[in-house]
Design an enzyme around this catalytic site. Structure first.
Site: not given
Ligand code: FBP
Length: 295
Positions: A190
């Site tokens: 990811k």
């Molecule tokens: P989103 O689509 O809401 O960005 O979620 C993806 C994710 O990877 C979540 O699994 C995780 O909680 C979040 O983003 C972390 O985001 P950040 O790095 O901005 O804290």
């Protein structure tokens, strides 16, 4: 490598959405731990894990990613078509960490018992605590191999060294994070879509500067660094439909294998969320059929 076992391959298949032309489509729901309930404030349906599972089962979403505690409390197997990714580490964002590291919150064995189709691990590439992080991830990977469990790595460039080389979303930083996750044995990686570096945050190695001229070249570059692992891209903070769909197009035309979109789904009214998922899956299907997609 975990991809060698048939268990890994079968379970990986459950993260793919037929409706989206075989793309991996994940709805992450780990925000309660990572950001706190602030992400759910004012969200009528989006604050309930049960509604998230229901939405996934009605739409092209192939899998929900959540921590084991939430899975144990809310997953009853009544949505058999929804894949589950059990997050095995996590942290709160209080306080802002100078050397970020997400401690383990569960094990691969517990994920198997919970009915998970994959496990998720957040790795902070470049953090001053990365030595412990890499060792922790190596242990998780060994267990994944033992159980035939796919390993999904949220690979995030983080820490003051990253911030001094152009920032966490620069091509240099995201590309490095992609490659580290591949080196560590991830099956799915990811990433955030890379952007030009922020000149106020230092300079990346000069070899990256030319590639930074073009966003689709940048996206292709990081997909390439994922090698045979599947690259999936994040939705990020809430934004309007068109700018999100533009990024979705960019991700699939660059050969990305899928999407992981949380806040942009559950921070919308339910019908708007369903429409958005349908639009993302149409783009995935069309671009993959046109041969632009990766496996
Ligand atoms: P989103 O689509 O809401 O960005 O979620 C993806 C994710 O990877 C979540 O699994 C995780 O909680 C979040 O983003 C972390 O985001 P950040 O790095 O901005 O804290």
């Amino acid at each position: 490598m975990s991809t060698a076992s048939s268990g890994t391959a079968v379970r990986l298949g459950r993260l793919r959405s037929a409706e989206a032309g075989g793309a991996i489509l994940v709805l992450p729901y780990d925000h309660g731990l990572e950001h706190g309930p602030v992400d759910f404030l004012g969200q009528a349906w989006g604050s309930g894990p049960a509604s998230i599972l229901g939405l996934a089962s009605r739409t092209a979403v192939a899998a929900v990613a959540a921590h084991l505690g939430l899975i144990g409390r809310y997953y009853r197997g009544t949505e058999p078509d929804v894949g589950l990714i059990a997050k095995l580490n996590g942290r709160t964002n209080i306080p802002e960490a100078p050397a970020p590291l997400s401690p383990l919150t569960g094990s691969v064995e517990e994920a198997v018992r919970a009915g998970a189709d994959a496990v998720g691990y957040t790795l902070y590439v470049g953090s001053a605590a990365q030595e412990r992080d890499l060792r922790q991830l190596a242990d998780v990977r060994r267990d994944c191999e033992r159980f035939g469990m796919p390993l999904v790595v949220w690979s995030y460039p983080r820490g003051r060294f990253v911030d001094a080389s152009g920032g966490r979303d620069s091509l240099y930083a995201v590309d490095y994070a992609a490659r580290v996750a591949l080196e560590m044995g991830a099956d799915v990686i990811k990433l955030n879509l890379p952007r030009r570096h922020d000149p106020e945050l230092g300079t990346p190695p000069p070899a990256y500067l030319e590639l930074e001229q073009d966003r689709s070249l940048m996206a292709r570059r990081v997909v390439e660094s994922c090698g045979e692992a599947a690259a999936i891209f994040s939705g990020g903070a809430h934004r309007d439909d068109e700018s999100l769909l533009e990024e979705v197009r960019l991700a699939f035309s660059a050969g990305g294998s899928g999407l992981i979109v949380g806040r942009n789904v559950f921070q919308r009214p339910l019908e708007a969320a369903e429409r958005l998922i349908a639009a993302m899956s149409t783009i995935a299907r069309e671009l993959r059929a046109a041969g632009d997609g990766h496996a």
